[in-house]
Design a protein around this motif. Sequence first.
Motif, PDB file in Angstrom:
ATOM      1  N   VAL A  28       0.836  -1.192   0.000  1.00  0.00           N
ATOM      2  CA  VAL A  28       0.000   0.000   0.000  1.00  0.00           C
ATOM      3  C   VAL A  28       0.873   1.244   0.000  1.00  0.00           C
ATOM      4  CG1 VAL A  28      -1.848   1.237   1.194  1.00  0.00           C
ATOM      5  CG2 VAL A  28      -1.753  -1.257   1.287  1.00  0.00           C
ATOM      6  N   GLN A  29       0.499   2.229  -0.812  1.00  0.00           N
ATOM      7  CA  GLN A  29       1.165   3.530  -0.815  1.00  0.00           C
ATOM      8  C   GLN A  29       0.443   4.431   0.177  1.00  0.00           C
ATOM      9  OE1 GLN A  29       1.131   4.971  -4.806  1.00  0.00           O
ATOM     10  NE2 GLN A  29       2.507   3.379  -5.573  1.00  0.00           N
ATOM     11  N   GLY A  30       1.081   4.663   1.304  1.00  0.00           N
ATOM     12  CA  GLY A  30       0.445   5.478   2.326  1.00  0.00           C
ATOM     13  C   GLY A  30       0.034   4.627   3.506  1.00  0.00           C
ATOM     14  N   ASN A  31      -1.093   4.956   4.090  1.00  0.00           N
ATOM     15  CA  ASN A  31      -1.584   4.269   5.277  1.00  0.00           C
ATOM     16  C   ASN A  31      -2.225   2.943   4.888  1.00  0.00           C
ATOM     17  OD1 ASN A  31      -2.507   3.565   7.786  1.00  0.00           O
ATOM     18  ND2 ASN A  31      -4.058   5.176   7.917  1.00  0.00           N
ATOM     19  N   SER A  32      -1.672   1.830   5.398  1.00  0.00           N
ATOM     20  CA  SER A  32      -2.180   0.502   5.045  1.00  0.00           C
ATOM     21  C   SER A  32      -3.273   0.026   5.990  1.00  0.00           C
ATOM     22  CB  SER A  32      -1.025  -0.505   5.044  1.00  0.00           C
ATOM     23  OG  SER A  32      -0.432  -0.585   6.338  1.00  0.00           O
ATOM     24  N   THR A  33      -3.646   0.854   6.969  1.00  0.00           N
ATOM     25  CA  THR A  33      -4.674   0.451   7.929  1.00  0.00           C
ATOM     26  C   THR A  33      -5.995   0.170   7.211  1.00  0.00           C
ATOM     27  OG1 THR A  33      -3.658   1.837   9.628  1.00  0.00           O
ATOM     28  CG2 THR A  33      -5.916   1.106  10.011  1.00  0.00           C
ATOM     29  N   GLY A  34      -6.597  -0.960   7.543  1.00  0.00           N
ATOM     30  CA  GLY A  34      -7.891  -1.304   6.957  1.00  0.00           C
ATOM     31  C   GLY A  34      -7.817  -2.174   5.722  1.00  0.00           C
ATOM     32  N   TRP A  35      -6.608  -2.361   5.154  1.00  0.00           N
ATOM     33  CA  TRP A  35      -6.465  -3.231   3.979  1.00  0.00           C
ATOM     34  C   TRP A  35      -6.281  -4.671   4.434  1.00  0.00           C
ATOM     35  CZ3 TRP A  35      -6.941  -1.957  -1.142  1.00  0.00           C
ATOM     36  CH2 TRP A  35      -7.003  -0.593  -1.438  1.00  0.00           C
ATOM     37  N   ARG A  36      -6.900  -5.596   3.700  1.00  0.00           N
ATOM     38  CA  ARG A  36      -6.821  -7.007   4.058  1.00  0.00           C
ATOM     39  C   ARG A  36      -6.852  -7.853   2.796  1.00  0.00           C
ATOM     40  NH1 ARG A  36     -11.743  -4.895   4.409  1.00  0.00           N
ATOM     41  NH2 ARG A  36     -13.580  -6.105   3.797  1.00  0.00           N
ATOM     42  N   VAL A  37      -6.328  -9.088   2.907  1.00  0.00           N
ATOM     43  CA  VAL A  37      -6.358 -10.028   1.786  1.00  0.00           C
ATOM     44  C   VAL A  37      -7.694 -10.755   1.797  1.00  0.00           C
ATOM     45  CG1 VAL A  37      -5.266 -12.037   0.729  1.00  0.00           C
ATOM     46  CG2 VAL A  37      -3.855 -10.307   1.856  1.00  0.00           C
ATOM     47  N   VAL A  38      -8.340 -10.764   0.647  1.00  0.00           N
ATOM     48  CA  VAL A  38      -9.664 -11.382   0.510  1.00  0.00           C
ATOM     49  C   VAL A  38      -9.607 -12.401  -0.623  1.00  0.00           C
ATOM     50  CG1 VAL A  38     -12.110 -10.938   0.021  1.00  0.00           C
ATOM     51  CG2 VAL A  38     -10.779  -9.280   1.326  1.00  0.00           C
ATOM     52  N   ARG A  39     -10.434 -13.426  -0.556  1.00  0.00           N
ATOM     53  CA  ARG A  39     -10.479 -14.408  -1.639  1.00  0.00           C
ATOM     54  C   ARG A  39     -11.931 -14.762  -1.961  1.00  0.00           C
ATOM     55  NH1 ARG A  39      -9.005 -20.168   1.357  1.00  0.00           N
ATOM     56  NH2 ARG A  39     -11.137 -20.630   2.000  1.00  0.00           N
ATOM     57  N   ASN A  40     -12.105 -15.206  -3.188  1.00  0.00           N
ATOM     58  CA  ASN A  40     -13.381 -15.745  -3.642  1.00  0.00           C
ATOM     59  C   ASN A  40     -13.082 -17.088  -4.271  1.00  0.00           C
ATOM     60  OD1 ASN A  40     -15.959 -16.229  -4.487  1.00  0.00           O
ATOM     61  ND2 ASN A  40     -16.207 -14.305  -5.607  1.00  0.00           N
ATOM     62  N   THR A  41     -13.460 -18.159  -3.600  1.00  0.00           N
ATOM     63  CA  THR A  41     -13.111 -19.495  -4.066  1.00  0.00           C
ATOM     64  C   THR A  41     -13.973 -19.900  -5.250  1.00  0.00           C
ATOM     65  OG1 THR A  41     -14.674 -20.602  -2.583  1.00  0.00           O
ATOM     66  CG2 THR A  41     -12.477 -20.135  -1.719  1.00  0.00           C
ATOM     67  N   GLU A  42     -13.619 -21.044  -5.836  1.00  0.00           N
ATOM     68  CA  GLU A  42     -14.377 -21.555  -6.981  1.00  0.00           C
ATOM     69  C   GLU A  42     -15.821 -21.869  -6.605  1.00  0.00           C
ATOM     70  OE1 GLU A  42     -12.024 -24.899  -8.129  1.00  0.00           O
ATOM     71  OE2 GLU A  42     -10.660 -23.705  -9.379  1.00  0.00           O
ATOM     72  N   ARG A  43     -16.069 -22.048  -5.322  1.00  0.00           N
ATOM     73  CA  ARG A  43     -17.424 -22.329  -4.859  1.00  0.00           C
ATOM     74  C   ARG A  43     -18.200 -21.040  -4.576  1.00  0.00           C
ATOM     75  NH1 ARG A  43     -16.235 -27.228  -0.474  1.00  0.00           N
ATOM     76  NH2 ARG A  43     -15.297 -28.710  -1.963  1.00  0.00           N
ATOM     77  N   GLY A  44     -17.548 -19.903  -4.754  1.00  0.00           N
ATOM     78  CA  GLY A  44     -18.219 -18.627  -4.536  1.00  0.00           C
ATOM     79  C   GLY A  44     -18.225 -18.169  -3.098  1.00  0.00           C
ATOM     80  N   ASN A  45     -17.328 -18.731  -2.261  1.00  0.00           N
ATOM     81  CA  ASN A  45     -17.266 -18.325  -0.858  1.00  0.00           C
ATOM     82  C   ASN A  45     -16.301 -17.158  -0.698  1.00  0.00           C
ATOM     83  OD1 ASN A  45     -18.974 -20.477  -0.082  1.00  0.00           O
ATOM     84  ND2 ASN A  45     -17.238 -21.893  -0.038  1.00  0.00           N
ATOM     85  N   LEU A  46     -16.824 -16.016  -0.285  1.00  0.00           N
ATOM     86  CA  LEU A  46     -16.025 -14.806  -0.108  1.00  0.00           C
ATOM     87  C   LEU A  46     -15.634 -14.671   1.364  1.00  0.00           C
ATOM     88  CD1 LEU A  46     -14.926 -12.230  -1.498  1.00  0.00           C
ATOM     89  CD2 LEU A  46     -17.047 -11.098  -0.818  1.00  0.00           C
ATOM     90  N   SER A  47     -14.338 -14.576   1.631  1.00  0.00           N
ATOM     91  CA  SER A  47     -13.871 -14.463   3.013  1.00  0.00           C
ATOM     92  C   SER A  47     -12.508 -13.789   3.021  1.00  0.00           C
ATOM     93  CB  SER A  47     -13.788 -15.836   3.688  1.00  0.00           C
ATOM     94  OG  SER A  47     -12.914 -16.697   2.975  1.00  0.00           O
ATOM     95  N   GLU A  48     -12.075 -13.367   4.205  1.00  0.00           N
ATOM     96  CA  GLU A  48     -10.794 -12.694   4.328  1.00  0.00           C
ATOM     97  C   GLU A  48      -9.828 -13.535   5.158  1.00  0.00           C
ATOM     98  OE1 GLU A  48     -10.818  -9.457   7.653  1.00  0.00           O
ATOM     99  OE2 GLU A  48     -12.705  -9.278   6.546  1.00  0.00           O
ATOM    100  N   CYS A  49      -8.539 -13.220   4.999  1.00  0.00           N
ATOM    101  CA  CYS A  49      -7.484 -13.943   5.707  1.00  0.00           C
ATOM    102  C   CYS A  49      -7.699 -13.864   7.217  1.00  0.00           C
ATOM    103  CB  CYS A  49      -6.123 -13.362   5.330  1.00  0.00           C
ATOM    104  SG  CYS A  49      -4.710 -14.150   6.123  1.00  0.00           S
ATOM    105  N   ASN A  50      -7.279 -14.913   7.890  1.00  0.00           N
ATOM    106  CA  ASN A  50      -7.338 -14.984   9.355  1.00  0.00           C
ATOM    107  C   ASN A  50      -8.732 -15.316   9.865  1.00  0.00           C
ATOM    108  OD1 ASN A  50      -5.300 -15.012  11.253  1.00  0.00           O
ATOM    109  ND2 ASN A  50      -5.845 -13.029  12.103  1.00  0.00           N
ATOM    110  N   THR A  51      -9.611 -15.756   8.981  1.00  0.00           N
ATOM    111  CA  THR A  51     -10.931 -16.212   9.431  1.00  0.00           C
ATOM    112  C   THR A  51     -10.887 -17.740   9.529  1.00  0.00           C
ATOM    113  OG1 THR A  51     -11.682 -16.148   7.125  1.00  0.00           O
ATOM    114  CG2 THR A  51     -12.213 -14.243   8.511  1.00  0.00           C
ATOM    115  N   ASP A  52     -11.185 -18.408   8.420  1.00  0.00           N
ATOM    116  CA  ASP A  52     -11.093 -19.870   8.413  1.00  0.00           C
ATOM    117  C   ASP A  52      -9.913 -20.351   7.577  1.00  0.00           C
ATOM    118  OD1 ASP A  52     -12.168 -18.955   6.082  1.00  0.00           O
ATOM    119  OD2 ASP A  52     -13.551 -20.636   5.821  1.00  0.00           O
TER     120      ASP A  52
END
Length: 272
Positions: free
Chosen positions: A52-76
């Motif tokens: 991130v250029q600047g303040n990285s607060t609030g940015w997170r890695v997110v994924r959308n699997t082939e099954r259509g499940n949207l979630s972010e890192c550090n959950t499951d």
Amino acid sequence: MERTCLLLLLLSTLVYCSIGQGGDLSPSASLSISPDRSQFFKFESVSLSCEVQGNSTGWRVVRNTERGNLSECNTDWGKQQGSSCNVSLIPSHSGVYWCESGSGEHSNAVNITVHDGAVILESPALPVTEGDSVTLRCRYKGTLSNLTTDFYKDGSLIRNATTGEMTIPAVSKSDEGLYKCTNSEEESPESWMTVTGVLLSPTAFPTPIPSPAVPVLSMSLPRLLCSLLVGSPYLLVTTILLVKCCRSRTQGETRVPRKTHQDQLGDRVEEE
């Protein structure tokens, strides 16, 4: 009156400029991946980072699997370490990954395939630049006595290699496409390789004659509309004040003084 108008105009301009300077506070971000490849074997590890250029607060890695499940890192899945997400991959992790801010902004996306078979194609997950040298490798989970490999692009055979890899010395837009490899054991999944234009160096051309700077609009449409909606009242107030000031000044200059009673009597005496 004129001084008041000028002061109000200055104040309005300063407020509007402060909004313009602060209206694009959200930094841009890009997702990097290490190692830089789009295919992995089961239980291999990958590190995904939001740069991130600047303040990285609030940015997170997110994924959308082939099954259509949207979630972010550090959950499951995944372990968050600073701005990075480390993942021990399993086939259900196949999908599209990107960085996302709390306000909904997105970075570039990376497609990851986790293969439970014996062969994968090692190809760049991130875009490659025209002119760069790129090596594609057909990787076998184990030891092969025969490394002869066939490489395919968009379903057509393009190369037969005895080393298990092929190199494109200088990639071009025509090399962009869907790749896979096969060997005596199995074939890999397909992965798309993206080729971008050349980023020219400033020293590649003579220094041009300086010209007046032209502001470049580099904000998203929602932020642009937001800035316009917030800034428009200040522009409207400024315009109204300027019009009123101009009218008042014009009327003051063109107004004819009314004659007093004594002046009117003097006029009558002169007429008689």
